[in-house]
Design a protein around this motif. Structure first.
Motif, short mmCIF file in Angstrom:
data_model
loop_
_atom_site.label_atom_id
_atom_site.label_comp_id
_atom_site.label_asym_id
_atom_site.label_seq_id
_atom_site.Cartn_x
_atom_site.Cartn_y
_atom_site.Cartn_z
N ASP A 148 0.85 -1.19 0.00
CA ASP A 148 0.00 0.00 0.00
C ASP A 148 0.89 1.24 0.00
O ASP A 148 1.73 1.42 0.89
N TYR A 151 0.64 3.56 3.11
CA TYR A 151 1.40 2.95 4.22
C TYR A 151 2.90 3.13 3.99
O TYR A 151 3.64 3.53 4.90
N THR A 213 -2.66 0.49 7.88
CA THR A 213 -3.63 0.13 6.84
C THR A 213 -5.02 -0.13 7.41
O THR A 213 -6.02 0.06 6.70
#
Length: 220
Positions: A148, A151, A213
């Motif tokens: 991600d 992140y 996340t």
């Protein structure tokens, strides 16, 4: 109670400053750099005309001190840019890609290696050249590994910021030393417990990505 209200009323012009800065940034009226200028102008006007504590002499002294502090920071950034140029000339980015490729199948391990690399480079580079060198390399790798990017951005930013607290560059340490007129070694000793705590938090973020996340998934 009346004394508290009087103190609050007197402090009101100063308390408006963070509202103006943060509100302007959130609304998009000005950039962070412009916000710094607005904050300085607002503080100068309030200090001179509302509180009457800012005189021409104190304003001049403040400019001199700001110039000295800025000179230290710009010198460090200049030396960091030289280091960045040497890293580019030595073709280290290509070697970094080759070094990180084997970790592509294990996203957490890849993030951990990038964090270690960022911390090491952060010791000799300012955050701006560090980002300019590493971001074009590590972002495609993170994306290909399925990490991600929000992140990854949080973790990378924290790691890069910690580099500003570590010698030999340590821009933040040098600024604090200049402003507080304290020796750099004393500041380093005082910062160590907080630095270790931040490193522990960074380690937790690498080991447990859900810390970041998880809330992100709720907001999306």
């Amino acid at each position: 109670r009346a004394e508290v209200l009087r103190a609050l009323w007197r402090a009101l012009p100063a308390l408006v400053l963070p509202i103006v800065v943060i509100g302007g940034l959130r609304v998009g009226i000005f950039t962070p750099t412009e916000a710094a200028v607005i904050a300085v102008v607002y503080a100068a006007l309030v200090g001179a005309f509302v509180y009457g504590e800012l005189t021409v002499k104190s304003f001049y002294d403040g400019l001199v001190e700001a110039g000295k502090t800025s000179a230290v920071v710009m010198f460090l950034i200049g030396t960091s840019m030289v280091s960045a140029w040497l890293i580019t000339i030595a073709n280290l980015p290509t070697q970094v890609i080759a070094f990180l490729q084997p970790f592509m199948d294990t996203p957490q391990l890849l993030v951990g290696m990038i964090v270690v690399l960022t911390l090491l480079l952060g010791m000799v580079l300012d955050f701006t050249p560090l980002s300019l060198i590493l971001m074009p390399i590590v972002i495609p790798l993170a994306k290909a590994a399925g990490i991600d990017l929000v992140y990854f951005g949080v973790v990378f930013t924290i790691a890069g910021a910690l580099g500003m607290l570590t010698p030999p560059v340590g821009n933040v340490l040098n600024v604090v030393a200049g402003v507080g007129k304290v020796r750099l070694d004393r500041i380093m000793v005082g910062v160590l417990p907080f630095l270790f705590a931040e490193l522990a938090v960074l380690g937790l973020l690498v080991a447990f990505p859900a810390i970041i996340t998880g809330p992100l998934d709720l907001l999306r």
